[in-house]
Motif scaffolding. Structure first.
Motif, PDB file in Angstrom:
ATOM      1  N   GLY A  28     -37.546 -10.183  73.626  1.00 40.01           N
ATOM      2  CA  GLY A  28     -36.684 -11.342  73.447  1.00 40.01           C
ATOM      3  C   GLY A  28     -36.210 -11.569  72.028  1.00 40.01           C
ATOM      4  N   PHE A  29     -36.674 -10.734  71.078  1.00 36.62           N
ATOM      5  CA  PHE A  29     -36.293 -10.941  69.679  1.00 36.62           C
ATOM      6  C   PHE A  29     -34.861 -10.463  69.448  1.00 36.62           C
ATOM      7  N   LEU A  30     -34.066 -11.287  68.781  1.00 40.06           N
ATOM      8  CA  LEU A  30     -32.661 -10.966  68.507  1.00 40.06           C
ATOM      9  C   LEU A  30     -32.569 -10.145  67.226  1.00 40.06           C
ATOM     10  N   THR A  31     -32.515  -8.833  67.368  1.00 39.74           N
ATOM     11  CA  THR A  31     -32.491  -7.956  66.196  1.00 39.74           C
ATOM     12  C   THR A  31     -31.200  -8.076  65.393  1.00 39.74           C
ATOM     13  N   ASP A  32     -30.166  -8.711  65.963  1.00 38.42           N
ATOM     14  CA  ASP A  32     -28.925  -8.861  65.191  1.00 38.42           C
ATOM     15  C   ASP A  32     -29.081  -9.875  64.061  1.00 38.42           C
ATOM     16  N   SER A  76     -38.788   5.114  57.818  1.00 36.28           N
ATOM     17  CA  SER A  76     -38.475   3.699  58.022  1.00 36.28           C
ATOM     18  C   SER A  76     -37.269   3.238  57.215  1.00 36.28           C
ATOM     19  N   ASP A  77     -36.647   2.194  57.737  1.00 35.12           N
ATOM     20  CA  ASP A  77     -35.582   1.506  57.040  1.00 35.12           C
ATOM     21  C   ASP A  77     -36.073   0.099  56.704  1.00 35.12           C
ATOM     22  N   VAL A  78     -35.472  -0.509  55.681  1.00 34.72           N
ATOM     23  CA  VAL A  78     -35.854  -1.845  55.243  1.00 34.72           C
ATOM     24  C   VAL A  78     -34.798  -2.833  55.736  1.00 34.72           C
ATOM     25  N   TYR A  79     -35.279  -3.902  56.373  1.00 39.67           N
ATOM     26  CA  TYR A  79     -34.394  -4.928  56.914  1.00 39.67           C
ATOM     27  C   TYR A  79     -34.745  -6.280  56.313  1.00 39.67           C
ATOM     28  N   VAL A  80     -33.766  -7.163  56.278  1.00 38.78           N
ATOM     29  CA  VAL A  80     -33.968  -8.531  55.819  1.00 38.78           C
ATOM     30  C   VAL A  80     -33.412  -9.471  56.888  1.00 38.78           C
ATOM     31  N   CYS A  81     -34.110 -10.575  57.094  1.00 42.40           N
ATOM     32  CA  CYS A  81     -33.595 -11.603  58.003  1.00 42.40           C
ATOM     33  C   CYS A  81     -32.434 -12.302  57.307  1.00 42.40           C
ATOM     34  N   LYS A  82     -31.313 -12.423  57.995  1.00 40.60           N
ATOM     35  CA  LYS A  82     -30.123 -13.054  57.420  1.00 40.60           C
ATOM     36  C   LYS A  82     -30.314 -14.558  57.207  1.00 40.60           C
ATOM     37  N   HIS A  83     -31.317 -15.138  57.886  1.00 39.87           N
ATOM     38  CA  HIS A  83     -31.511 -16.588  57.803  1.00 39.87           C
ATOM     39  C   HIS A  83     -32.530 -16.997  56.749  1.00 39.87           C
ATOM     40  N   GLU A  93     -39.884   5.203  67.176  1.00 38.93           N
ATOM     41  CA  GLU A  93     -40.857   6.192  67.655  1.00 38.93           C
ATOM     42  C   GLU A  93     -40.242   6.875  68.864  1.00 38.93           C
ATOM     43  N   CYS A  94     -40.096   8.180  68.778  1.00 43.60           N
ATOM     44  CA  CYS A  94     -39.509   8.946  69.870  1.00 43.60           C
ATOM     45  C   CYS A  94     -40.582   9.845  70.468  1.00 43.60           C
ATOM     46  N   GLY A  95     -41.162   9.378  71.558  1.00 42.97           N
ATOM     47  CA  GLY A  95     -42.181  10.167  72.244  1.00 42.97           C
ATOM     48  C   GLY A  95     -41.525  11.105  73.238  1.00 42.97           C
ATOM     49  N   GLY A  96     -42.338  11.818  73.964  1.00 45.42           N
ATOM     50  CA  GLY A  96     -41.816  12.776  74.928  1.00 45.42           C
ATOM     51  C   GLY A  96     -40.928  12.149  75.991  1.00 45.42           C
ATOM     52  N   TYR A  97     -41.297  10.940  76.451  1.00 48.51           N
ATOM     53  CA  TYR A  97     -40.561  10.311  77.549  1.00 48.51           C
ATOM     54  C   TYR A  97     -40.113   8.890  77.230  1.00 48.51           C
ATOM     55  N   TYR A  98     -40.180   8.490  75.974  1.00 46.48           N
ATOM     56  CA  TYR A  98     -39.837   7.107  75.653  1.00 46.48           C
ATOM     57  C   TYR A  98     -39.275   6.996  74.232  1.00 46.48           C
ATOM     58  N   VAL A  99     -38.638   5.868  73.988  1.00 49.38           N
ATOM     59  CA  VAL A  99     -38.179   5.495  72.655  1.00 49.38           C
ATOM     60  C   VAL A  99     -38.690   4.078  72.426  1.00 49.38           C
ATOM     61  N   ASP A 100     -39.336   3.851  71.290  1.00 48.93           N
ATOM     62  CA  ASP A 100     -39.928   2.549  71.004  1.00 48.93           C
ATOM     63  C   ASP A 100     -39.505   2.099  69.614  1.00 48.93           C
ATOM     64  N   GLU A 101     -38.773   0.989  69.551  1.00 51.27           N
ATOM     65  CA  GLU A 101     -38.383   0.405  68.262  1.00 51.27           C
ATOM     66  C   GLU A 101     -39.589  -0.342  67.712  1.00 51.27           C
ATOM     67  N   ARG A 102     -40.027   0.000  66.500  1.00 53.29           N
ATOM     68  CA  ARG A 102     -41.198  -0.628  65.899  1.00 53.29           C
ATOM     69  C   ARG A 102     -40.818  -1.366  64.626  1.00 53.29           C
ATOM     70  N   ILE A 103     -41.606  -2.409  64.339  1.00 52.53           N
ATOM     71  CA  ILE A 103     -41.311  -3.277  63.205  1.00 52.53           C
ATOM     72  C   ILE A 103     -42.618  -3.699  62.545  1.00 52.53           C
TER      73      ILE A 103
END
Length: 112
Positions: A28-32, A76-83, A93-103
């Protein structure tokens, strides 16, 4: 840059993240609300999948060091919250059968 934010000043969007250690980006987190401001990747660097961890520690540990030459920080990339300005590290993370966005929240005290 890592010292430029106090995590107690998080905005309501960022307060929903409890990523003192690596975690999957919650559905539910809004990554934008996050903006990429840089990368820890080094162009043409040799592949390194080693982790810099003390015995009994995993990359999921809240006290795991942020060791930039080691996995997963070197991807890794560095992100900042716009607010609110909270800083985060993100990688995919790109596993054999999945892709997982990690933070993980960027904590200056853990950078080694």
């Amino acid at each position: 840059m890592a010292k430029s934010f106090d995590s107690k000043d998080k905005c309501p969007d960022c307060q929903s993240l409890s990523c003192v250690g690596w975690e999957s980006v919650p559905g539910g987190f809004l990554t934008d609300s996050l903006e990429c401001i840089g990368t820890l990747r080094v162009e043409d660097a040799p592949e390194c999948w080693e982790e810099d961890l003390s015995k009994g520690m995993t990359i999921w540990s809240k006290d795991a060091p942020i060791s930039i030459p080691y996995h997963p920080y070197n991807k890794s990339d560095v992100y900042v919250c716009k607010h609110c300005g909270c800083k985060y590290l993100r990688y995919t993370e790109c596993g054999g059968y999945y892709v997982d966005e990690r933070i993980r929240e960027l904590n200056a005290m853990l950078i080694s």
